[in-house]
Write a protein that holds these residues in place. Structure first.
Motif, PDB file in Angstrom:
ATOM      1  N   PRO A 108       0.831  -1.201   0.000  1.00  0.00           N
ATOM      2  CA  PRO A 108       0.000   0.000   0.000  1.00  0.00           C
ATOM      3  C   PRO A 108       0.867   1.253   0.000  1.00  0.00           C
ATOM      4  O   PRO A 108       1.881   1.309   0.700  1.00  0.00           O
ATOM      5  N   VAL A 109       0.463   2.214  -0.794  1.00  0.00           N
ATOM      6  CA  VAL A 109       1.134   3.509  -0.806  1.00  0.00           C
ATOM      7  C   VAL A 109       0.108   4.560  -0.413  1.00  0.00           C
ATOM      8  O   VAL A 109      -0.949   4.677  -1.030  1.00  0.00           O
ATOM      9  N   ILE A 110       0.425   5.278   0.630  1.00  0.00           N
ATOM     10  CA  ILE A 110      -0.477   6.329   1.104  1.00  0.00           C
ATOM     11  C   ILE A 110       0.072   7.674   0.652  1.00  0.00           C
ATOM     12  O   ILE A 110       1.243   7.980   0.876  1.00  0.00           O
ATOM     13  N   ILE A 111      -0.769   8.452   0.016  1.00  0.00           N
ATOM     14  CA  ILE A 111      -0.378   9.809  -0.358  1.00  0.00           C
ATOM     15  C   ILE A 111      -0.999  10.759   0.658  1.00  0.00           C
ATOM     16  O   ILE A 111      -2.212  10.794   0.828  1.00  0.00           O
ATOM     17  N   LEU A 112      -0.144  11.507   1.326  1.00  0.00           N
ATOM     18  CA  LEU A 112      -0.650  12.478   2.297  1.00  0.00           C
ATOM     19  C   LEU A 112      -0.671  13.865   1.674  1.00  0.00           C
ATOM     20  O   LEU A 112       0.304  14.610   1.765  1.00  0.00           O
ATOM     21  N   SER A 113      -1.755  14.177   1.036  1.00  0.00           N
ATOM     22  CA  SER A 113      -1.982  15.546   0.583  1.00  0.00           C
ATOM     23  C   SER A 113      -2.713  16.262   1.722  1.00  0.00           C
ATOM     24  O   SER A 113      -2.862  15.719   2.816  1.00  0.00           O
ATOM     25  N   ASP A 114      -3.157  17.477   1.504  1.00  0.00           N
ATOM     26  CA  ASP A 114      -3.996  18.119   2.515  1.00  0.00           C
ATOM     27  C   ASP A 114      -4.913  19.156   1.875  1.00  0.00           C
ATOM     28  O   ASP A 114      -4.804  19.429   0.680  1.00  0.00           O
ATOM     29  N   GLN A 115      -5.802  19.684   2.662  1.00  0.00           N
ATOM     30  CA  GLN A 115      -6.800  20.613   2.135  1.00  0.00           C
ATOM     31  C   GLN A 115      -6.135  21.791   1.455  1.00  0.00           C
ATOM     32  O   GLN A 115      -6.578  22.253   0.396  1.00  0.00           O
ATOM     33  N   PHE A 116      -5.079  22.292   2.046  1.00  0.00           N
ATOM     34  CA  PHE A 116      -4.385  23.462   1.507  1.00  0.00           C
ATOM     35  C   PHE A 116      -3.809  23.147   0.123  1.00  0.00           C
ATOM     36  O   PHE A 116      -3.912  23.942  -0.825  1.00  0.00           O
ATOM     37  N   LEU A 117      -3.245  21.972  -0.009  1.00  0.00           N
ATOM     38  CA  LEU A 117      -2.731  21.538  -1.301  1.00  0.00           C
ATOM     39  C   LEU A 117      -3.837  21.167  -2.271  1.00  0.00           C
ATOM     40  O   LEU A 117      -3.759  21.429  -3.460  1.00  0.00           O
ATOM     41  N   GLY A 118      -4.845  20.528  -1.743  1.00  0.00           N
ATOM     42  CA  GLY A 118      -5.856  19.945  -2.611  1.00  0.00           C
ATOM     43  C   GLY A 118      -6.791  20.967  -3.208  1.00  0.00           C
ATOM     44  O   GLY A 118      -7.192  20.862  -4.364  1.00  0.00           O
ATOM     45  N   GLU A 119      -7.142  21.987  -2.431  1.00  0.00           N
ATOM     46  CA  GLU A 119      -8.175  22.912  -2.881  1.00  0.00           C
ATOM     47  C   GLU A 119      -7.631  24.204  -3.438  1.00  0.00           C
ATOM     48  O   GLU A 119      -8.359  24.973  -4.054  1.00  0.00           O
ATOM     49  N   ARG A 120      -6.371  24.501  -3.209  1.00  0.00           N
ATOM     50  CA  ARG A 120      -5.868  25.741  -3.768  1.00  0.00           C
ATOM     51  C   ARG A 120      -5.608  25.588  -5.261  1.00  0.00           C
ATOM     52  O   ARG A 120      -5.394  24.481  -5.763  1.00  0.00           O
ATOM     53  N   SER A 121      -5.638  26.715  -5.953  1.00  0.00           N
ATOM     54  CA  SER A 121      -5.277  26.705  -7.367  1.00  0.00           C
ATOM     55  C   SER A 121      -3.906  27.322  -7.493  1.00  0.00           C
ATOM     56  O   SER A 121      -3.568  28.270  -6.781  1.00  0.00           O
ATOM     57  N   GLU A 122      -3.141  26.791  -8.419  1.00  0.00           N
ATOM     58  CA  GLU A 122      -1.788  27.285  -8.570  1.00  0.00           C
ATOM     59  C   GLU A 122      -1.417  27.236 -10.047  1.00  0.00           C
ATOM     60  O   GLU A 122      -1.903  26.378 -10.778  1.00  0.00           O
ATOM     61  N   THR A 123      -0.564  28.142 -10.460  1.00  0.00           N
ATOM     62  CA  THR A 123      -0.046  28.034 -11.816  1.00  0.00           C
ATOM     63  C   THR A 123       0.971  26.899 -11.852  1.00  0.00           C
ATOM     64  O   THR A 123       1.732  26.693 -10.909  1.00  0.00           O
ATOM     65  N   VAL A 124       0.935  26.188 -12.959  1.00  0.00           N
ATOM     66  CA  VAL A 124       1.724  24.980 -13.091  1.00  0.00           C
ATOM     67  C   VAL A 124       2.339  24.981 -14.474  1.00  0.00           C
ATOM     68  O   VAL A 124       1.707  25.411 -15.439  1.00  0.00           O
ATOM     69  N   ASP A 125       3.559  24.510 -14.546  1.00  0.00           N
ATOM     70  CA  ASP A 125       4.234  24.455 -15.829  1.00  0.00           C
ATOM     71  C   ASP A 125       4.051  23.076 -16.440  1.00  0.00           C
ATOM     72  O   ASP A 125       4.382  22.063 -15.842  1.00  0.00           O
ATOM     73  N   GLU A 126       3.512  23.054 -17.631  1.00  0.00           N
ATOM     74  CA  GLU A 126       3.212  21.772 -18.275  1.00  0.00           C
ATOM     75  C   GLU A 126       4.425  20.855 -18.323  1.00  0.00           C
ATOM     76  O   GLU A 126       4.331  19.661 -18.053  1.00  0.00           O
TER      77      GLU A 126
END
Ligand SMILES: Cc1ncc(C[n+]2csc(CCOP(=O)(O)OP(=O)(O)O)c2C)c(N)n1
Ligand SMILES: Cc1ncc(C[n+]2csc(CCOP(=O)(O)OP(=O)(O)O)c2C)c(N)n1
Ligand code: SF4
Ligand code: SF4
Ligand SMILES: [Mg+2]
Ligand SMILES: [Mg+2]
Lengths: 290, 589, 589, 290
Positions: C365-383
């Motif tokens: 099993p691999v658990i990914i620990l994201s969080d609300q701050f990471l999950g719900e914010r929008s950010e510019t991302v480079d393709e």
């Protein structure tokens, strides 16, 4: 006649209500306020246990011992509380997701155990609090956030399920008719044993206003037709109306009294056990270890 | 003079091996001896192999004993399954049924053990003399009783107690069988076999399993409500309470699953009852969410975990100490709780009492980490020790003037404990939830409130850590070397300490009963002067060692770990070796 | 020259605050600027207060920005709810709707901020000029666009993209509103207000939320099956996949609960699919038992936890990093697993890929620990950054000659990974369970087997810890002082490091992406020369600090903890202060 | 006629069987061996998922891909596997505790979803593996380890429940009649959609031998009476026989074909989604983020 002391207002609390304007749950709340006032249940003898969901917030809006617990588990919590403190009038409240999805196992086995609880499900046929995903009562074909191309599944029929499981008070109400709903709740509270009241309580935000219209247009009050709620087969037919006649039955669908409750069972066991042996002191338990 | 003996009996399900073991243990207890019995079963539900290992001694004993002095087997086939678990002492006496014709060279006992084999006609005596082949275990009982010098009367008493009332004929046959076995020993035992326990015992003792002790302790603590779902090895707690609690007007509900079990107990507690639930690893995993609710809503809750070997289904019938991480941090969020660990059967009783004491006083979840080895073994117990520690179990209720409009369920107080209005209390109506909340219980999503309330809930922990009596020290108080252990490894550790002392080492053992929050001051005290330590545990991942590193600031710099997977309980020799390995180094340094 | 600006907009549910924020973020991205947007809601489901906080910059940015330069409010009442979350910079510009007649003295902004208040007729322009009161947020958009020198074209493009096709009239009105707002600024803005972003951006960027990035990453990794149960803040992953995965012939099932969600994914994986499930704390608590089964039966499984503030229901809409203990040790038993932590939106994508890579390669099993701050914010991302790291995702299958009678599912191999026969493979039939088992998968209750198989399963961990690319270092590589952080605190930490460097301190930040097993060698490397460190995290219980103590041997002796409860994300100033607090001491020493 | 190649023996494994001598589950195992042999299902195309319990051990005794998973969860595991690998013939097996107690939520919602699984419940009306505690199907009054004074509760009726929930193949078998049971299992496997086969499979250790006698004496084969399994109402009546007539119905109680399965639903959703938009490359997903 005894003088009525408490009014619906006495059952309100000051906690700010978070529901959307127009949410059906307001009607359910009023109906509960009025029902417990009518029955003059002292607020301190009233317990309200709920799960998680918009609907479950109701536990905070009633002047009582309110417990907005965790998702899907209000029935066992309330069962434990009622066993521990039989004097309490115990309401259980929640949503369709809480009760018919994550909580189904408890729904089934609570009915089997028949504790003296009144379970009010605010069935809006959607997950409100999590913002609009499909629920086990969402009609087939409906678009929700998790069924963007229409719900492919068939909805669960909680009324039929409860009936099959042996529930002895099954009613359906509509949050748009508070007066009627109030009576169902009162009757549910007075019923000895488990009472299920499924309330169509529209979520205006994620199901739109037409949900109100649907119930208004398709609702049939059982008082207006010749329905005998003590007749299991008749009751079963009524639970199928939504499928068979596109009608929404409103009122008491099934009701019989006299079935043993969990409290009866526990008392019986205690009596039988004490008939065999009573310990005067805990230390006497030691004998079996010699 | 023989002071003690370790017996092992192996047979098939129908052989009555466990019953025989029980009778030996009980009769030893009646004689005032100390006894310790371990059962073991094959995977078969019924009719499979089973074994009983009984240690009897005139002096207090704390473990199962590493080596078996006397082995009795009905068939070599059954015995084979237990070679992993039973190690013979050199020159051990091996009694086997003469009907098993396996050549002794082919028997799964290493020749270097130099065992003394004695063929005994267990079956034959039972079948031919009594016409009751099933009574062979009672013949065995007679043989062993005589061999060890156990009082035959006490053995017979035990038989009478079990069968006397309900099945008098069975009792009579069994008693005859015992006599037959004893007689056979008198007539046939070869010279030089001397396992006669010469010791005089003290006053008669009780015999109980850890699970029964825990359930009994809960009743002593005034439990009102228990809800549980069966699981090995925790079911006996449910079964004991289902039988006994109704006599005290308590209620027991076997629920549909563990989610219902733990929430039902929580509901009962919320409504004012002293409530408990019990399970093992898989059940505990399912209960995590509710343990967090108990912490957040500050509702007392006692949750028992009789650990078994994991992960997943693991080995349900075998012991392990690998649910510590879960007990301490298995719930999402920063979730205060108490973790208590009984270390022997008596402890199971006392820890149950402590658990209710702490849960009710501090309004939080208390997890008891017992394990299969503690829960299922039988041990002699001293009645007075059981009741020695008294705790006043009380929930803080609001005073009259705190009730009414302004009643604040989560009022911030010095000790973090807020007076709790119980449903039914006039003027105490309030609303609670698992949501973060203000003092009045109103939901709040403010980060500031979250910080303040996190502090409030955490305030209880240092106070709990200061509660007394939670750290035990064995051995040389001034020793520079310590073994750190918890729970059921205590027995072997304690004996290993004694053995090491006999070898001239200056050592002690430190065994906290309270694992979370760590009783730091008491540990500091216990560790005074310790320069080296080894943490001994039955967890492949060395959870206790890592946990101590994480939470305890004053661990000796040279602290080592001895950890292995569970299954078989830890042995005295193993601990002794761990001590020697690290003690040696010190001498070298 | 203004390089960046932090905007905050507050209003009621109907005010379109979030939409306005989205448009600003998108148009900034199109201009090639960097943007970062945070949403916040009151407890109301609809119609309650909401706020958007948008940081726009010509240079890369990593956090939300501590101080707000420009605040726009439709009503002071709504704003009040966010005073906890919004701190104004001195001399900030405050635009408020002129119809709110609250006297400025009564406004919840401290006078010492010396804010420059500007009344703007948002509502009036929308109602009177356009007869569409709801368009006030677009008026606001025009005002802000002009004020900041954002390209109005890009704003209008964003509007067209959203409404153009489906509701052309709405699009037209909105565009008019933008112009009205811009015009108002040109005509009415008092002198001396200069928040014009003069910077030229780079190439156009993407804007996405962390949840979308994670779901997208999973599709990139070839996910076949997803089962989930809605929960804030993880539902968008389910929603994204419900929409997009069927187009790739994958399947998504919304289950009845989390127990079904995780077991269904496990079943799919067992049958050969790449499978994932996602939830938040309460759901993860329910999934613990199955995570253990995945570990024991060695079936790949990716489990996402988008953490929220806990314990229990906690604050569903707010962030926290307090599920680390659970991720590492929440399952009963010693249960191997991998814990990965993305630290920004791009990372969410990449970590999803890594998760499948590790799960499939190591069968656990691999658990990914994201969080609300990471999950719900929008950010510019480079393709290009998104697709930069390539991983070959593969499950080890048995070779032809390993199949048949003797096929051993849990064959002991050098790396602990055994070839896995997938249902359907001829000759690969075998039996598995959560019970401890032999190499062939047969149940065993032998302690020896348990030890051997525990070792086998654990063998994978050091190999995983050696996989490359999992530790990031920011700042001065040779610094004697380090900040240790994980997950979403990275942004503030990285900026704090820069700020500290500007102040002349020699510091670096170390942020592992792989939390369990700890990439020890890479950490050793990163910590070379570090004498002091502070561990910064959003967990009241300082879980990361304690976890490092437990598992990492080479932590600098002087390692401190800065930890607080979640709710609001950590700020740059806070980290800077933590650095200064402990850096100072070093200088003193 | 095609030449039969595989025999029941080919479906046996070498793992030692742990059941007690006389356990009903042996009969169920034989019936499965014979059924899959009759249908010539290649062992590698056969999946057997079970929960935890004596009965659940069966997954190890069939030459197939066997998964003895965790307590109560075989249905969702098998659902996931079937969706991922539709070619597999998927049997699900477990006990009454596994399926009707801890697993009830999945039982309810699996039936609603209608995956093509054949679910064989070895109903011994007790918890075998944990050594004799009350189960949801234990008759009222029976003494078990956790009901030392008799079970105060009313048993659940899984057949009626499945029927009410919309299951389209419901049968009851008896482990004492392997031949009959084999046919039920074959029919269940061939049925498109979810098939429930409740098997009375006595636990001799904790319920004694009289459980066999009970079924033998009270069993009524539906083939011998005039039962129409396509008639819902008739089927419902049959599910009540234990209560109304002290009879144990054996055979196919209800069966209709043609209901959409989960696979149908998933295919439909995929087709609808792809009719709207098909991506040639994962990277195209990026467009929505510009
Ligand atoms: C264990 C767990 N899973 C999921 C959630 C997220 N959740 C909160 S409410 C809810 C369902 C809401 O639907 P319903 O019960 O119908 O209530 P409504 O909001 O519609 O009144 C869910 C899935 C949770 N809080 N806990
Ligand atoms: C989560 C969890 N809870 C409890 C158990 C213990 N347990 C194992 S089997 C079982 C019930 C057995 O009854 P049943 O499903 O009817 O199977 P049988 O043994 O009777 O065939 C229980 C409660 C477990 N393994 N996991
Ligand atoms: S989202 Fe729906 S159910 Fe929830 S408060 Fe709003 S209208 Fe009511
Ligand atoms: S205990 Fe009962 S169900 Fe289990 S194997 Fe024995 S007879 Fe069968
Ligand atoms: Mg709902
Ligand atoms: Mg059973």
């Amino acid at each position: 006649m005894e003088k009525v002391k408490l009014t619906a207002k006495d059952y309100k609390t000051k906690i700010p209500i978070v529901w959307c304007p127009g949410c059906g749950d307001f009607g359910v709340l009023s109906a509960i306020h009025q029902a417990v006032a009518d029955l003059q249940i002292p607020p301190e003898k009233l317990g309200v246990v709920s799960g998680i969901g918009c609907s479950s917030r109701i536990a905070g809006y009633i002047n009582a011992y309110g417990f907005n617990a965790i998702h899907g588990r209000p029935l066992p919590i309330a069962t434990g509380a009622k066993v521990a403190n039989p004097e309490l009038t115990m309401l259980v409240a929640g949503g369709d997701g809480d009760g018919y999805s994550i909580g189904t196992n408890h729904f089934v086995h609570t009915i089997r155990r028949n504790p003296d609880l009144t379970y009010i499900v605010m069935d809006n046929r959607i997950y409100g609090l999590t913002k609009g995903q499909v629920s086990p009562t969402t009609p087939t074909g409906d678009v929700t956030k998790t069924t963007p191309l229409g719900n492919p599944e068939r909805p669960l029929n909680p009324l039929a399920l409860a009936l099959e499981l042996g529930a002895t008070y099954i009613a359906q109400g509509f949050s748009g008719n508070v007066k009627h709903l109030k009576e169902l709740i009162k009757e549910g509270i007075q019923h000895k044993g488990f009472a299920l009241i499924n309330v169509l309580s529209p979520c205006v935000t994620f199901r739109g206003k037409q949900e109100y219209d649907y119930v208004r247009d398709h609702g049939v009050y059982l008082d207006d037709v010749d329905h005998d709620p003590s007749d299991w087969n008749a009751a079963h037919e009524v639970t199928q109306w939504m499928l068979t006649k596109n009608q929404v039955p409103l009122g008491v669908i099934y009701k019989v009294e006299g079935k043993k409750t969990l409290a009866d069972e526990i008392n019986e066991v205690q009596e039988k056990a004490r008939a065999k042996k009573i310990y005067k002191d805990v230390r006497e338990l030691i004998e079996q270890f010699r | 003079m023989q002071q003690e003996v370790v017996l092992a009996i192996a047979g098939s399900g129908g052989d009555g091996v466990i019953t025989a073991g029980d009778f030996i243990t009980k009769s030893a207890a009646r004689k005032g001896l100390f006894a310790f019995m371990l059962k073991s079963y094959g995977p078969q539900i019924r009719g499979g192999e089973s074994s009983a290992r009984i240690r009897v001694s005139a002096k207090p004993i704390y473990s199962q004993g590493d080596f078996v002095d006397v082995l009795a087997v009905f068939s070599w086939k059954d015995y084979k399954r237990f070679t992993d678990e039973i190690e013979l002492r050199e020159n051990a006496v091996v009694l086997y049924d003469e009907s098993d014709k396996t050549p002794l060279e082919a028997v799964p006992i290493p020749p270097e053990k130099n065992a003394r084999f004695i063929a005994v006609p267990f079956k034959k005596l039972a079948s031919e003399e009594l016409k009751v082949p099933l009574a062979k275990n009672m013949v065995l009982l007679g043989v062993l009783g005589e061999l060890l010098n156990l009082p035959l009367d006490a053995l017979k008493d035990a038989v009478m107690q079990k069968f006397g009332k309900k099945r008098p004929e069975a009792a009579a046959v069994n008693i005859q069988a015992i006599d037959l076995g004893a007689e056979w020993v008198k007539q046939n035992l070869p010279e030089g076999i001397a396992y006669r326990l010469e010791a005089e015992g003290g006053s008669p003792k009780l015999v109980m399993t850890g699970n029964d002790a825990l359930a009994f302790g809960a009743i002593h603590a005034g439990i009102d409500f228990f809800s549980g779902y069966p699981i090995t090895p925790a079911s006996p707690i449910l079964e004991f309470l289902a039988r006994e609690l109704p006599r005290f007007k308590g209620a027991v509900v076997q629920t549909e699953d563990e989610l219902a079990a733990v929430t039902m107990a929580l509901g009962a507690s919320w409504a004012g009852a002293r409530a408990m639930t019990a399970s093992s690893g898989p059940g505990l995993s399912l209960k995590q969410e509710t343990i967090g609710l108990s912490a957040m809503a500050e509702i007392p809750l006692v949750v028992v975990n009789v650990q078994r070997a994991g992960p997943s289904t693991g080995i349900p019938s075998k012991t392990e100490q690998a649910d510590l991480f879960q007990a301490v941090g298995g719930t999402h969020g920063d979730s205060p709780r108490v973790v208590l660990a009984p270390a022997d059967v008596e402890d199971n009783f006392q820890v149950a009492v402590e658990a209710f004491y702490l849960a009710e006083k501090y309004q939080l979840p208390v997890i008891i980490l017992s394990d299969q080895f503690l829960g299922e073994r039988s041990e002699t117990v001293d009645e007075e020790v059981l009741f020695a520690r008294e705790r006043k179990i009380e929930r803080k209720l609001p005073a009259e003037d705190e009730l009414g409009e302004d009643y604040a369920r989560y009022k911030i107080t010095e000790d973090g404990v807020s007076p709790m209005a119980i449903p039914g209390m006039k003027g105490g109506q309030h609303y609670i939830s698992g949501l973060e909340h203000t003092e009045k219980g109103w939901p709040s999503s403010s980060g500031t409130v979250h910080q303040v309330m996190s502090e409030k809930r955490a305030k209880k922990l240092p106070l709990i850590a200061e509660e007394s009596g939670f750290v035990r020290v064995y051995g040389d108080k001034d020793a520079p070397f310590a073994v750190l252990a918890w729970g059921s490894t205590k027995g072997a550790v304690r004996e290993a300490i004694e053995a090491a002392q006999k070898k001239g080492m200056k050592v002690k053992a430190i065994v906290p009963q309270l694992l979370y929050p760590l009783p730091e001051r008491a540990l500091d005290e216990a560790l005074k002067g310790v320069e080296r330590a080894v943490v001994v545990e039955l967890s492949f991942g060395a959870q206790f060692y890592r946990y101590l590193r994480a939470y305890y600031d004053n661990l000796p710099e040279k602290t080592y770990s001895y950890a292995r997977a569970g299954g078989n309980p830890i042995q005295v020799q193993e601990v002794l070796k761990a001590i020697e390995d690290h003690y040696e180094k010190e001498v070298e340094a």
